[in-house]
Motif scaffolding. Structure first.
Motif, PDB file in Angstrom:
ATOM      1  N   PHE A 170     -69.247  61.217  16.355  1.00 55.11           N
ATOM      2  CA  PHE A 170     -70.573  61.765  16.031  1.00 55.11           C
ATOM      3  C   PHE A 170     -70.552  63.286  16.004  1.00 55.11           C
ATOM      4  O   PHE A 170     -71.121  63.911  15.098  1.00 55.11           O
ATOM      5  N   MET A 171     -69.896  63.895  16.990  1.00 49.44           N
ATOM      6  CA  MET A 171     -69.820  65.351  17.038  1.00 49.44           C
ATOM      7  C   MET A 171     -69.048  65.911  15.845  1.00 49.44           C
ATOM      8  O   MET A 171     -69.419  66.948  15.288  1.00 49.44           O
ATOM      9  N   LEU A 172     -67.977  65.202  15.452  1.00 46.72           N
ATOM     10  CA  LEU A 172     -67.207  65.665  14.292  1.00 46.72           C
ATOM     11  C   LEU A 172     -68.049  65.594  13.017  1.00 46.72           C
ATOM     12  O   LEU A 172     -68.064  66.523  12.201  1.00 46.72           O
ATOM     13  N   ILE A 173     -68.746  64.450  12.852  1.00 46.90           N
ATOM     14  CA  ILE A 173     -69.606  64.292  11.668  1.00 46.90           C
ATOM     15  C   ILE A 173     -70.702  65.348  11.654  1.00 46.90           C
ATOM     16  O   ILE A 173     -71.019  65.933  10.611  1.00 46.90           O
ATOM     17  N   LYS A 174     -71.275  65.617  12.822  1.00 46.13           N
ATOM     18  CA  LYS A 174     -72.328  66.625  12.930  1.00 46.13           C
ATOM     19  C   LYS A 174     -71.822  67.998  12.502  1.00 46.13           C
ATOM     20  O   LYS A 174     -72.494  68.726  11.767  1.00 46.13           O
ATOM     21  N   ARG A 175     -70.626  68.334  12.954  1.00 47.41           N
ATOM     22  CA  ARG A 175     -70.067  69.644  12.605  1.00 47.41           C
ATOM     23  C   ARG A 175     -69.801  69.738  11.103  1.00 47.41           C
ATOM     24  O   ARG A 175     -70.037  70.772  10.470  1.00 47.41           O
ATOM     25  N   VAL A 176     -69.297  68.632  10.510  1.00 45.29           N
ATOM     26  CA  VAL A 176     -69.028  68.632   9.066  1.00 45.29           C
ATOM     27  C   VAL A 176     -70.324  68.781   8.282  1.00 45.29           C
ATOM     28  O   VAL A 176     -70.409  69.565   7.312  1.00 45.29           O
ATOM     29  N   VAL A 177     -71.364  68.021   8.697  1.00 49.05           N
ATOM     30  CA  VAL A 177     -72.657  68.092   8.004  1.00 49.05           C
ATOM     31  C   VAL A 177     -73.248  69.492   8.103  1.00 49.05           C
ATOM     32  O   VAL A 177     -73.731  70.055   7.119  1.00 49.05           O
ATOM     33  N   LEU A 178     -73.221  70.079   9.290  1.00 50.21           N
ATOM     34  CA  LEU A 178     -73.749  71.437   9.472  1.00 50.21           C
ATOM     35  C   LEU A 178     -72.974  72.450   8.635  1.00 50.21           C
ATOM     36  O   LEU A 178     -73.546  73.392   8.080  1.00 50.21           O
ATOM     37  N   PHE A 179     -71.657  72.232   8.555  1.00 54.76           N
ATOM     38  CA  PHE A 179     -70.826  73.130   7.747  1.00 54.76           C
ATOM     39  C   PHE A 179     -71.216  73.037   6.275  1.00 54.76           C
ATOM     40  O   PHE A 179     -71.362  74.055   5.576  1.00 54.76           O
ATOM     41  N   ILE A 180     -71.431  71.808   5.777  1.00 57.29           N
ATOM     42  CA  ILE A 180     -71.817  71.611   4.373  1.00 57.29           C
ATOM     43  C   ILE A 180     -73.185  72.221   4.098  1.00 57.29           C
ATOM     44  O   ILE A 180     -73.405  72.892   3.083  1.00 57.29           O
ATOM     45  N   ILE A 181     -74.139  71.993   5.034  1.00 50.52           N
ATOM     46  CA  ILE A 181     -75.486  72.554   4.869  1.00 50.52           C
ATOM     47  C   ILE A 181     -75.426  74.074   4.819  1.00 50.52           C
ATOM     48  O   ILE A 181     -76.080  74.718   4.000  1.00 50.52           O
ATOM     49  N   LYS A 182     -74.642  74.661   5.699  1.00 56.22           N
ATOM     50  CA  LYS A 182     -74.523  76.127   5.745  1.00 56.22           C
ATOM     51  C   LYS A 182     -73.939  76.663   4.444  1.00 56.22           C
ATOM     52  O   LYS A 182     -74.422  77.659   3.892  1.00 56.22           O
ATOM     53  N   LYS A 183     -72.903  75.972   3.954  1.00 55.03           N
ATOM     54  CA  LYS A 183     -72.294  76.410   2.694  1.00 55.03           C
ATOM     55  C   LYS A 183     -73.290  76.288   1.541  1.00 55.03           C
ATOM     56  O   LYS A 183     -73.363  77.149   0.659  1.00 55.03           O
ATOM     57  N   THR A 184     -74.071  75.202   1.542  1.00 58.90           N
ATOM     58  CA  THR A 184     -75.069  75.003   0.480  1.00 58.90           C
ATOM     59  C   THR A 184     -76.131  76.096   0.512  1.00 58.90           C
ATOM     60  O   THR A 184     -76.523  76.657  -0.520  1.00 58.90           O
ATOM     61  N   GLN A 185     -76.604  76.438   1.723  1.00 58.80           N
ATOM     62  CA  GLN A 185     -77.622  77.483   1.869  1.00 58.80           C
ATOM     63  C   GLN A 185     -77.072  78.843   1.440  1.00 58.80           C
ATOM     64  O   GLN A 185     -77.767  79.628   0.787  1.00 58.80           O
ATOM     65  N   ASP A 186     -75.837  79.121   1.806  1.00 56.60           N
ATOM     66  CA  ASP A 186     -75.219  80.386   1.407  1.00 56.60           C
ATOM     67  C   ASP A 186     -75.111  80.471  -0.115  1.00 56.60           C
ATOM     68  O   ASP A 186     -75.329  81.523  -0.719  1.00 56.60           O
ATOM     69  N   GLY A 187     -74.797  79.322  -0.749  1.00 56.01           N
ATOM     70  CA  GLY A 187     -74.693  79.305  -2.204  1.00 56.01           C
ATOM     71  C   GLY A 187     -76.030  79.578  -2.871  1.00 56.01           C
ATOM     72  O   GLY A 187     -76.125  80.303  -3.864  1.00 56.01           O
TER      73      GLY A 187
END
Length: 205
Positions: free
Chosen positions: A157-174
């Protein structure tokens, strides 16, 4: 202080555990060792059953550390299996043909005349059973499996959470980069007011 030291120089032990289980009609080892920093001379050791000090099931005498024990008296079903010429001073015995009536407390008692007749003992409890029952570890294994599974799920769960947060952050930066770049575009082509297109100066009169 000298008397106090002598009183505690002799030690007797039956090992790490003071309980033994034996099958009915089998043989069982009753362990016992002694230690003394004062040395010993004409040491006497006696095994008692249920603390009946009047009659011991085995009694032996040891002249010194260079000799093995000599038998004084014993129950016909008891054999001496230790050795006192070795470092551990083993005075263990084996009880043969164990019966249910043999269950109880066995006390290993040692008396050392060289230490002003210092005495010490240790007791081991014997249980006699009809058959050995293997410990059922099923419940323990289930608990360990469940706990391990929960820990694994938590880590996943923690790994998935980190991946999702990373994707969201990259999307927002884009999106931010897109907004910045679009806000700085030249609107001349659209003919909007305030555009940066060069405007012709009015003709001079």
């Amino acid at each position: 202080l000298h008397v106090f030291a002598i009183a505690f120089a002799l030690e007797v032990s039956v090992g790490k555990t003071n309980t033994v289980t034996a099958l009915n009609n089998s043989s069982v080892l009753l362990p016992c060792t002694f230690a003394t920093c004062m040395g010993f001379q004409d040491l006497v050791f006696t095994w008692y059953f249920n603390s009946t000090e009047l009659v011991g099931i085995y009694q032996g005498k040891i002249k010194n550390k260079a000799t093995e024990p000599t038998l004084v008296s014993r129950n016909p079903r008891v054999d001496f299996v230790g050795s006192t010429t070795k470092k551990d001073n083993n005075i263990s015995i084996v009880l043969n043909g164990v019966e249910f009536s043999d269950a109880g407390k066995y006390t290993c008692h040692v008396k050392n005349p060289r230490e002003r007749n210092a005495q010490h003992n240790a007791t081991i409890v014997l249980s006699v059973v009809h058959e050995m029952v293997e410990t059922d570890n099923t419940v323990t294994l289930i608990i360990v499996g469940v706990v391990g599974g929960l820990i694994g799920l938590f880590i996943l769960f923690m790994l998935i959470k980190r991946v999702v947060l990373f994707i969201i952050k990259k999307t927002q930066d884009g999106k931010k980069e897109c907004l910045v770049s679009s806000s700085g575009n030249d609107n001349t082509e659209n003919g909007l007011a305030g555009s940066k297109a060069e405007q012709k100066a009015p003709p001079k009169a």
